[in-house]
Design an enzyme around this catalytic site. Structure first.
Site, short mmCIF file in Angstrom:
data_model
loop_
_atom_site.label_atom_id
_atom_site.label_comp_id
_atom_site.label_asym_id
_atom_site.label_seq_id
_atom_site.Cartn_x
_atom_site.Cartn_y
_atom_site.Cartn_z
N TYR A 1 0.84 -1.21 0.00
CA TYR A 1 0.00 0.00 0.00
C TYR A 1 0.88 1.25 0.00
O TYR A 1 0.67 2.17 -0.81
CB TYR A 1 -0.91 -0.01 1.23
CG TYR A 1 -1.57 1.32 1.52
CD1 TYR A 1 -2.66 1.76 0.77
CD2 TYR A 1 -1.11 2.16 2.54
CE1 TYR A 1 -3.27 2.99 1.03
CE2 TYR A 1 -1.71 3.38 2.82
CZ TYR A 1 -2.79 3.79 2.06
OH TYR A 1 -3.38 5.01 2.31
P1 NAD Z 1 -12.22 5.24 2.10
O1 NAD Z 1 -12.03 3.85 1.60
O2 NAD Z 1 -13.23 5.45 3.17
O3 NAD Z 1 -12.55 6.19 0.87
C1 NAD Z 1 -12.04 5.98 -0.43
C2 NAD Z 1 -13.22 5.97 -1.40
O4 NAD Z 1 -12.70 5.87 -2.72
C3 NAD Z 1 -14.16 4.78 -1.20
O5 NAD Z 1 -15.49 5.24 -0.97
C4 NAD Z 1 -14.06 4.00 -2.52
O6 NAD Z 1 -15.30 3.44 -2.91
C5 NAD Z 1 -13.58 5.06 -3.49
N1 NAD Z 1 -12.82 4.54 -4.63
C6 NAD Z 1 -11.77 3.67 -4.59
N2 NAD Z 1 -11.31 3.43 -5.83
C7 NAD Z 1 -12.07 4.18 -6.69
C8 NAD Z 1 -12.07 4.37 -8.10
N3 NAD Z 1 -11.21 3.74 -8.90
N4 NAD Z 1 -12.98 5.22 -8.63
C9 NAD Z 1 -13.87 5.87 -7.84
N5 NAD Z 1 -13.92 5.72 -6.49
C10 NAD Z 1 -13.03 4.89 -5.93
O7 NAD Z 1 -10.77 5.75 2.58
P2 NAD Z 1 -10.35 6.98 3.48
O8 NAD Z 1 -9.84 6.47 4.77
O9 NAD Z 1 -11.41 8.04 3.46
O10 NAD Z 1 -9.07 7.50 2.67
C11 NAD Z 1 -9.18 8.54 1.71
C12 NAD Z 1 -7.82 8.79 1.08
O11 NAD Z 1 -6.88 9.19 2.07
C13 NAD Z 1 -7.21 7.58 0.39
O12 NAD Z 1 -6.51 8.05 -0.75
C14 NAD Z 1 -6.23 7.03 1.42
O13 NAD Z 1 -5.19 6.32 0.80
C15 NAD Z 1 -5.75 8.32 2.04
N6 NAD Z 1 -5.27 8.17 3.41
C16 NAD Z 1 -6.13 7.83 4.40
C17 NAD Z 1 -5.67 7.75 5.71
C18 NAD Z 1 -6.57 7.41 6.86
O14 NAD Z 1 -6.06 7.33 7.98
N7 NAD Z 1 -7.88 7.18 6.65
C19 NAD Z 1 -4.34 8.04 6.00
C20 NAD Z 1 -3.47 8.32 4.94
C21 NAD Z 1 -3.96 8.43 3.65
C1 UGA Z 2 -3.88 4.17 8.54
C2 UGA Z 2 -4.80 3.97 7.31
O1 UGA Z 2 -5.50 2.75 7.40
C3 UGA Z 2 -4.05 4.00 6.01
O2 UGA Z 2 -4.98 4.09 4.94
C4 UGA Z 2 -3.18 5.20 6.01
O3 UGA Z 2 -2.51 5.36 4.84
C5 UGA Z 2 -2.24 5.17 7.19
O4 UGA Z 2 -3.05 5.25 8.37
C6 UGA Z 2 -1.31 6.34 7.18
O5 UGA Z 2 -1.26 7.12 8.13
O6 UGA Z 2 -0.62 6.48 6.21
P1 UGA Z 2 -2.73 2.57 10.26
O7 UGA Z 2 -1.74 3.50 10.88
O8 UGA Z 2 -2.38 1.13 10.20
O9 UGA Z 2 -3.09 3.01 8.76
O10 UGA Z 2 -4.11 2.84 11.01
P2 UGA Z 2 -5.00 1.95 11.99
O11 UGA Z 2 -5.66 0.84 11.29
O12 UGA Z 2 -5.89 2.90 12.70
O13 UGA Z 2 -3.93 1.29 13.00
C7 UGA Z 2 -3.28 2.06 13.99
C8 UGA Z 2 -2.42 1.14 14.83
O14 UGA Z 2 -3.25 0.23 15.55
C9 UGA Z 2 -1.45 0.28 14.03
O15 UGA Z 2 -0.24 0.20 14.72
C10 UGA Z 2 -2.09 -1.11 14.01
O16 UGA Z 2 -1.15 -2.17 14.01
C11 UGA Z 2 -2.84 -1.11 15.32
N1 UGA Z 2 -4.06 -1.96 15.30
C12 UGA Z 2 -4.99 -1.81 14.33
C13 UGA Z 2 -4.24 -2.91 16.28
O17 UGA Z 2 -3.39 -3.09 17.19
N2 UGA Z 2 -5.37 -3.66 16.28
C14 UGA Z 2 -6.34 -3.51 15.33
O18 UGA Z 2 -7.37 -4.24 15.38
C15 UGA Z 2 -6.14 -2.56 14.33
#
Ligand code: NAD
Ligand code: UGA
Length: 324
Positions: free
Chosen positions: A149
């Site tokens: 990823y």
């Molecule tokens: P999310 O999965 O809730 O939202 C992503 C949306 O994109 C989904 O609704 C999915 O249906 C849509 N999608 C995926 N592929 C598509 C395509 N080809 N065409 C149209 N729609 C499409 O995820 P999120 O947590 O809201 O993350 C949003 C963005 O932020 C992502 O790019 C993710 O990589 C990035 N990001 C998220 C986090 C986090 O902590 N949530 C952290 C770092 C980066």
């Molecule tokens: C999150 C998002 O899922 C990614 O899309 C994003 O890109 C990433 O943040 C980011 O900052 O770049 P992550 O940090 O793994 O990834 O987020 P969480 O799923 O909230 O996990 C946080 C921490 O909790 C991690 O260390 C994970 O190992 C831990 N965890 C998660 C557990 O111990 N138990 C669980 O059931 C889930």
């Protein structure tokens, strides 16, 4: 202004679209409603949007749909659509990461490259750093992702910057650090912890729980995203962190304090691709987009629990809960 938000039905995209509408913009949303998690949750995310007169949603996959029509009149593109999830990115599903994080991004960049565009904001990730060379991590530190990823997000980011240098696409890549809050994706830690607690299940901790994350509340991530779209910045990469770094064990302690419930916890093996620590240096964000995270972890976690409780998925809160 008319803007496009990709991934609008997702966690961060739906909050972003609400904020843009509240600021008076016209928002076109596009989402493929991918199967990564329940479509009904994504439809619920759109509930406050779909009745708004300045909002339009297009259901479609950016990897295949006609983009010229979608972009018509849009001056800013907020590109959040992606295949998220660090731990799920190994194995046969990697093609989804390629198609949704790279191919879809390349199609969008091709479609905007000869258009007058105010900004192209790309949702990148702290996962591009891998186990970073230092903490807090600065944007210029060498990215060394350790999950497929993270590799796909870094490639997406670099693709955007390639279009910036060769075609002048005004790109800003935001490296979000673990975003949380109401509507958080169900595969993410806080959602899983809250759901386990409400169902009387064990909370599963990967590794020893001493790993740290720079958790970022969703309204702070959204504020940074809006600023990146409208401020005078481009050709840049910017960290968006919550401003404080805590361990997963600290999160559990907070959860216990807020809910006044005993937690049943099981420690399992560290997951492949999970970095040990994240921590954002946010000086650049402060300088170029005036970013200043406002929501503390205790307040943000409280709000996420309250939201889940309202959706019948969280434990009842005691009448007096600790707040800032
Ligand atoms: P999310 O999965 O809730 O939202 C992503 C949306 O994109 C989904 O609704 C999915 O249906 C849509 N999608 C995926 N592929 C598509 C395509 N080809 N065409 C149209 N729609 C499409 O995820 P999120 O947590 O809201 O993350 C949003 C963005 O932020 C992502 O790019 C993710 O990589 C990035 N990001 C998220 C986090 C986090 O902590 N949530 C952290 C770092 C980066
Ligand atoms: C999150 C998002 O899922 C990614 O899309 C994003 O890109 C990433 O943040 C980011 O900052 O770049 P992550 O940090 O793994 O990834 O987020 P969480 O799923 O909230 O996990 C946080 C921490 O909790 C991690 O260390 C994970 O190992 C831990 N965890 C998660 C557990 O111990 N138990 C669980 O059931 C889930």
């Amino acid at each position: 202004m008319k803007v496009l938000v990709t991934g609008t039905a997702g966690f961060i995209g739906s909050h972003l679209a609400e904020r843009l509408l509240a600021e008076g913009h016209d928002v076109v949303g596009v989402d493929a409603f991918t199967e990564y998690y329940d479509r009904r949750l994504k439809e619920r995310n759109l509930e406050a949007l779909v009745t708004h007169p300045n909002f339009q949603i297009v259901e479609g996959d950016l990897a295949v749909i006609d983009l010229a029509g979608l972009l018509d009149g849009c001056e800013i593109v907020f590109h959040l659509a992606a295949q998220p999830g660090v731990r799920a990115s190994w194995g046969n599903d990697f093609h989804l990461y390629l198609e949704r994080n790279l191919w879809a991004t390349q199609r969008l960049l091709e479609a905007v490259r000869d258009r007058p565009l105010h900004k192209f904001v790309f949702a990148s990730s702290s996962s591009v750093y891998g186990n970073a060379e230092r903490y807090p991590t600065v944007e210029t530190d060498v990215p060394q992702p350790i999950s497929p990823y993270g590799v796909s997000k870094l490639a997406g980011e670099r693709l955007c910057l390639a279009y910036a240098s060769s075609y002048g696409v005004p790109v800003v890549a935001l490296r979000y650090f673990t975003v949380y809050g109401p509507r958080q994706r169900p595969d993410m830690a806080f959602s899983r912890f809250i759901a386990a607690l409400s169902e009387g299940q064990e909370i599963m901790i990967y590794g020893d729980g001493k790993q740290t994350r720079d958790f970022t509340y969703v309204s702070d991530a959204v504020a940074a995203t809006v600023a990146a779209g409208f401020e005078d910045v481009s050709n840049d990469v910017v960290n968006v962190g919550g401003g404080s770094r805590v361990t997963v064990l600290d999160v559990l302690a907070l959860l216990r304090e807020i809910t006044e419930q005993e937690l049943s916890v099981r420690f399992v093996e560290t997951q492949r691709g999970d970095v040990r620590d994240t921590g954002a240096d946010i000086m650049r964000a402060r300088d170029v987009i005036g970013y200043n995270p406002r929501v503390s972890l205790s307040e943000g976690l409280f709000r996420q629990i309250e939201f889940s409780r309202a959706s019948n998925a969280a434990p009842a809160l005691p009448t007096s809960v600790p707040r800032d």
